[in-house]
Design an enzyme around this catalytic site. Structure first.
Site: not given
Length: 421
Positions: A50, A190
């Site tokens: 990220c 999740a």
């Protein structure tokens, strides 16, 4: 052979660009194969998280490898190189090694001391192994990087009380709401980041944990860990209003939530504010949500500003970690230099052995020697070659550890005419 790194990260590029050049698990194998087809790239690994996209390469021509890869990153994502290259950094040789060791040890992370980057780097290496894009240099480099990171985490306090991106997101929520007790949260995704966020949220008193995910069974598993509730991703729009805090981290290449969905949720909430944190790259939440009244949207760039305090507090531990890295970097460079000299030394010895064998074959045939005497002559010739070659080869091996070691290899190859054949 040299180590080269070309990449961008949270310091050199905004999230709006990082998400465009991010690699998904679906496209990574194809991209690794394309990377190693570049003329100057012999081995390649892609680290995509990220906060960074970095290409690690082994090349005999670092400048050419860097230039080709800088253009290739843009082309591989159908982008104009002019929009990408200003944000790229290039590191070669010892600088590249030092940088890679810093990345593995989380010294170059947005959140200093976080543990996720080491796992992400190990996964990137495994992906490259599976694609067949690594070789002797990168295999040794990544193993050395992992061992260095282990030393940093065990011999310094860098990992003590460190925060993660997920915990930083929760800290941001606390700044907005104060006490989180009585508030509800929704996790979109999740994976590890969402699980970490859930743990921090529950620790700070969040009353209800909602989870949704494209794979519903994973949402159920995560929700059960926190006595929460799961619902299918298709029901996201009708459930969004139930959350005061939304944290999203999926691998989606399209926005999971847009402004219209948020407006509808706020209507059901009677305009009670909703707080949304996007810790995904590419982003899950449409930036236009930030223009909606009563919706407060934050992304990775916003978190970057918040965690700077943590970085300053951990400066002493970072200094100790850098001492370890500064000690490990030359060890890898020395190994890399000897890797270059070994083929030259082997060629020097083969040439000397060939000359010896040629002379023995020419003269022994005309000498009337017993088998014992013949053996003595052959042994003497072999010892003479070993004696004459020992000092030059050992000296060459030693000189290649110097900063300009390549020129000694080049000189030896010229003196022995190794490239004339």
């Amino acid at each position: 052979m040299k180590l080269v790194v070309v990449g961008l990260n949270h310091k050199s590029a905004p999230v709006s660009l990082r998400e465009k050049v991010a690699y998904s698990s679906d496209t990574l194998p194809r991209s690794l194969q394309a990377l190693t087809r570049l003329d100057a790239v012999h081995e390649g690994t892609i680290l995509s998280t990220c906060n960074r996209v970095e290409i690690y390469m082994a090349s005999r021509d670092p400048d050419a490898a860097a230039a080709q890869t800088s253009q290739w990153i843009a082309r591989d994502h159908a982008l104009d190189p002019a929009d990408v290259t200003p944000h790229l950094y290039t590191k070669a040789e010892s600088e590249a090694v030092r940088h890679g060791f810093c990345v593995a040890s989380s010294l170059d992370s947005m959140v200093l001391g976080e543990a996720q980057i080491l796992g992400q780097m190990k996964q990137a290496y495994q992906d490259a192994l599976s694609a067949g894009s690594t070789g002797v240099v990168l295999n040794r480099f990544f193993q050395h990087a992992f061992l260095t990171a282990k030393r940093v985490r065990t011999e310094t306090s860098i990992a003590e009380n460190s925060v993660s991106v997920a915990s930083a997101a929760v800290d941001l929520a606390k700044r907005i709401f104060g006490d989180l007790s009585g508030h509800s949260c929704l996790l979109i995704g999740a994976g590890e980041m969402c699980e970490l966020a859930a743990r921090h949220l529950v620790t700070h008193g969040v009353k209800e944990v909602l989870v949704t995910n494209r794979t519903f069974s994973r949402a159920v598993d995560l929700a059960q860990q926190f006595d929460g509730h799961a619902f299918p991703i298709e029901a996201l729009a009708e459930n969004l209003h139930r959350a005061d805090i939304v944290i999203s981290s999926t691998g989606s290449t399209v926005y999971m939530v847009g402004p219209d969905m948020v407006k509808q949720a706020l209507k059901s909430r009677r305009q009670r504010p909703i707080f949304l944190i996007d810790i995904a790259v590419p982003r899950d939440l449409d930036p236009e949500i930030g223009q909606v009244d009563s919706a407060f949207l934050y992304d990775m760039d916003d978190l970057n500003k918040i965690v700077n305090d943590n970085r300053q507090d951990r400066a002493e531990a970072a200094q100790a970690a850098m001492q370890i890295i500064e000690g490990e970097t030359p060890l890898f460079i020395q190994w890399l230099d000897t890797l270059d000299v070994v083929p030259t030394i082997k060629q020097m010895r083969r040439k000397a052995e060939a000359a010896k064998d040629q002379l023995l074959q020419k003269h022994l045939a005309g000498w009337d020697l017993s088998d014992t005497d013949r053996q003595r002559v052959e042994n003497l010739a072999r010892q003479l070659v070993n004696k004459l070659m020992h000092d030059p080869t050992e000296r060459l091996r030693s000189l290649t550890n110097e900063h300009d070691g390549d020129r000694y290899i080049d000189a030896a190859r010229k003196l022995y005419k190794l490239d004339d054949d």
